[in-house]
Design a protein around this motif. Structure first.
Motif, PDB file in Angstrom:
ATOM      1  N   ALA A  73       0.851  -1.182   0.000  1.00  0.00           N
ATOM      2  CA  ALA A  73       0.000   0.000   0.000  1.00  0.00           C
ATOM      3  C   ALA A  73       0.887   1.233   0.000  1.00  0.00           C
ATOM      4  N   ALA A  74       0.693   2.079  -0.999  1.00  0.00           N
ATOM      5  CA  ALA A  74       1.554   3.246  -1.184  1.00  0.00           C
ATOM      6  C   ALA A  74       0.777   4.525  -0.935  1.00  0.00           C
ATOM      7  N   SER A  75       1.458   5.501  -0.375  1.00  0.00           N
ATOM      8  CA  SER A  75       0.824   6.798  -0.154  1.00  0.00           C
ATOM      9  C   SER A  75       1.875   7.895  -0.179  1.00  0.00           C
ATOM     10  N   GLY A  76       1.424   9.123  -0.416  1.00  0.00           N
ATOM     11  CA  GLY A  76       2.318  10.267  -0.327  1.00  0.00           C
ATOM     12  C   GLY A  76       2.922  10.735  -1.640  1.00  0.00           C
ATOM     13  N   PHE A  77       2.582  10.086  -2.748  1.00  0.00           N
ATOM     14  CA  PHE A  77       3.136  10.530  -4.031  1.00  0.00           C
ATOM     15  C   PHE A  77       2.464  11.826  -4.479  1.00  0.00           C
ATOM     16  N   THR A  78       3.253  12.708  -5.083  1.00  0.00           N
ATOM     17  CA  THR A  78       2.715  13.966  -5.579  1.00  0.00           C
ATOM     18  C   THR A  78       2.533  13.950  -7.089  1.00  0.00           C
ATOM     19  N   SER A  79       2.962  12.886  -7.729  1.00  0.00           N
ATOM     20  CA  SER A  79       2.697  12.711  -9.155  1.00  0.00           C
ATOM     21  C   SER A  79       2.516  11.228  -9.426  1.00  0.00           C
ATOM     22  N   THR A 130       3.273 -12.823 -10.575  1.00  0.00           N
ATOM     23  CA  THR A 130       2.592 -11.800 -11.354  1.00  0.00           C
ATOM     24  C   THR A 130       2.465 -10.535 -10.522  1.00  0.00           C
ATOM     25  N   ILE A 131       2.952  -9.426 -11.063  1.00  0.00           N
ATOM     26  CA  ILE A 131       2.808  -8.138 -10.400  1.00  0.00           C
ATOM     27  C   ILE A 131       1.634  -7.400 -11.026  1.00  0.00           C
ATOM     28  N   SER A 132       0.858  -6.725 -10.194  1.00  0.00           N
ATOM     29  CA  SER A 132      -0.283  -5.966 -10.710  1.00  0.00           C
ATOM     30  C   SER A 132      -0.513  -4.766  -9.797  1.00  0.00           C
ATOM     31  N   ALA A 133      -1.302  -3.837 -10.294  1.00  0.00           N
ATOM     32  CA  ALA A 133      -1.563  -2.624  -9.523  1.00  0.00           C
ATOM     33  C   ALA A 133      -3.037  -2.286  -9.565  1.00  0.00           C
ATOM     34  N   ASP A 134      -3.557  -1.878  -8.432  1.00  0.00           N
ATOM     35  CA  ASP A 134      -4.890  -1.287  -8.351  1.00  0.00           C
ATOM     36  C   ASP A 134      -4.665   0.189  -8.067  1.00  0.00           C
ATOM     37  N   ASN A 135      -4.679   0.990  -9.118  1.00  0.00           N
ATOM     38  CA  ASN A 135      -4.322   2.398  -8.959  1.00  0.00           C
ATOM     39  C   ASN A 135      -5.346   3.159  -8.108  1.00  0.00           C
ATOM     40  N   ALA A 136      -6.581   2.723  -8.136  1.00  0.00           N
ATOM     41  CA  ALA A 136      -7.596   3.383  -7.318  1.00  0.00           C
ATOM     42  C   ALA A 136      -7.307   3.194  -5.826  1.00  0.00           C
ATOM     43  N   LYS A 137      -6.702   2.067  -5.487  1.00  0.00           N
ATOM     44  CA  LYS A 137      -6.362   1.786  -4.092  1.00  0.00           C
ATOM     45  C   LYS A 137      -4.903   2.094  -3.788  1.00  0.00           C
ATOM     46  N   ASN A 138      -4.150   2.544  -4.796  1.00  0.00           N
ATOM     47  CA  ASN A 138      -2.714   2.805  -4.617  1.00  0.00           C
ATOM     48  C   ASN A 138      -2.008   1.602  -4.008  1.00  0.00           C
ATOM     49  N   THR A 139      -2.343   0.451  -4.514  1.00  0.00           N
ATOM     50  CA  THR A 139      -1.786  -0.791  -3.984  1.00  0.00           C
ATOM     51  C   THR A 139      -1.223  -1.627  -5.126  1.00  0.00           C
ATOM     52  N   VAL A 140      -0.054  -2.178  -4.890  1.00  0.00           N
ATOM     53  CA  VAL A 140       0.593  -3.080  -5.839  1.00  0.00           C
ATOM     54  C   VAL A 140       0.630  -4.462  -5.204  1.00  0.00           C
ATOM     55  N   TYR A 141       0.348  -5.462  -6.028  1.00  0.00           N
ATOM     56  CA  TYR A 141       0.303  -6.837  -5.546  1.00  0.00           C
ATOM     57  C   TYR A 141       1.386  -7.664  -6.220  1.00  0.00           C
ATOM     58  N   LEU A 142       1.845  -8.666  -5.504  1.00  0.00           N
ATOM     59  CA  LEU A 142       2.721  -9.668  -6.092  1.00  0.00           C
ATOM     60  C   LEU A 142       2.098 -11.022  -5.803  1.00  0.00           C
ATOM     61  N   GLN A 143       1.506 -11.609  -6.833  1.00  0.00           N
ATOM     62  CA  GLN A 143       0.941 -12.945  -6.715  1.00  0.00           C
ATOM     63  C   GLN A 143       2.040 -13.951  -6.997  1.00  0.00           C
ATOM     64  N   MET A 144       2.309 -14.797  -6.019  1.00  0.00           N
ATOM     65  CA  MET A 144       3.396 -15.771  -6.140  1.00  0.00           C
ATOM     66  C   MET A 144       2.798 -17.175  -6.133  1.00  0.00           C
ATOM     67  N   THR A 145       3.074 -17.926  -7.151  1.00  0.00           N
ATOM     68  CA  THR A 145       2.580 -19.296  -7.247  1.00  0.00           C
ATOM     69  C   THR A 145       3.752 -20.250  -7.416  1.00  0.00           C
ATOM     70  N   ASP A 146       3.472 -21.538  -7.201  1.00  0.00           N
ATOM     71  CA  ASP A 146       4.505 -22.567  -7.331  1.00  0.00           C
ATOM     72  C   ASP A 146       5.771 -22.154  -6.578  1.00  0.00           C
ATOM     73  N   LEU A 147       5.589 -21.754  -5.345  1.00  0.00           N
ATOM     74  CA  LEU A 147       6.713 -21.258  -4.554  1.00  0.00           C
ATOM     75  C   LEU A 147       7.730 -22.357  -4.286  1.00  0.00           C
ATOM     76  N   LYS A 148       8.980 -21.968  -4.303  1.00  0.00           N
ATOM     77  CA  LYS A 148      10.094 -22.877  -4.077  1.00  0.00           C
ATOM     78  C   LYS A 148      10.850 -22.420  -2.833  1.00  0.00           C
ATOM     79  N   PRO A 149      11.570 -23.322  -2.188  1.00  0.00           N
ATOM     80  CA  PRO A 149      12.345 -22.916  -0.998  1.00  0.00           C
ATOM     81  C   PRO A 149      13.286 -21.751  -1.291  1.00  0.00           C
ATOM     82  N   GLU A 150      13.813 -21.678  -2.499  1.00  0.00           N
ATOM     83  CA  GLU A 150      14.734 -20.585  -2.830  1.00  0.00           C
ATOM     84  C   GLU A 150      14.024 -19.242  -2.992  1.00  0.00           C
ATOM     85  N   ASP A 151      12.685 -19.227  -2.960  1.00  0.00           N
ATOM     86  CA  ASP A 151      11.944 -17.963  -2.990  1.00  0.00           C
ATOM     87  C   ASP A 151      11.832 -17.336  -1.599  1.00  0.00           C
TER      88      ASP A 151
END
Length: 122
Positions: free
Chosen positions: A22-28, A68-89
């Motif tokens: 969740a991001a906040s405080g940007f002026t542009s 998969t990275i995605s953004a909901d600009n209305a919520k000022n939130t960026v997501y990282l969906q991680m699947t098939d996780l491995k121990p090295e992640d």
């Protein structure tokens, strides 16, 4: 600028997690958000980034097809969906903001969140 990560946890190998920043405080709208990770004893590694204006995304090779990275600009939130996780992640995942283009180079980012732990059991 303030960045707050959430969504980390413990998951078995092959499982999934979704991280939020969740991001906040940007002026542009001219900025990029990236996810980095750091495993114990290893360097900070760029995982993925997304441009706020153009929505372009980039991925580190080892996560392509799984994360998969995605953004909901209305919520000022960026997501990282991680699947098939491995121990090295596993590691602490940080989101970061760059008042410029998308990049996986950590030295280009000016603002950082506090991090969220991802643990992957084998």
């Amino acid at each position: 600028v303030q960045l707050v990560e959430s969504g980390g946890g413990l998951v078995q190998a092959g499982g999934s997690l979704r991280l939020s920043c969740a991001a906040s405080g940007f002026t542009s709208d001219d900025y990029a958000i990236a996810w980095f990770r750091q495993a114990p004893g290893k360097d900070l590694e760029g995982v993925s980034c997304i441009g706020r204006n153009d929505g372009k995304t980039y991925y580190e090779d080892s996560v392509k097809g799984r994360f998969t990275i995605s953004a909901d600009n209305a919520k000022n939130t960026v997501y990282l969906q991680m699947t098939d996780l491995k121990p090295e992640d596993a590691g602490v995942y940080y989101c970061a903001a760059n008042l410029g283009p998308c990049s996986l180079s950590h030295w280009t980012y000016q603002y950082w969140g506090q991090g969220t732990q991802v643990t992957v059991s084998s």
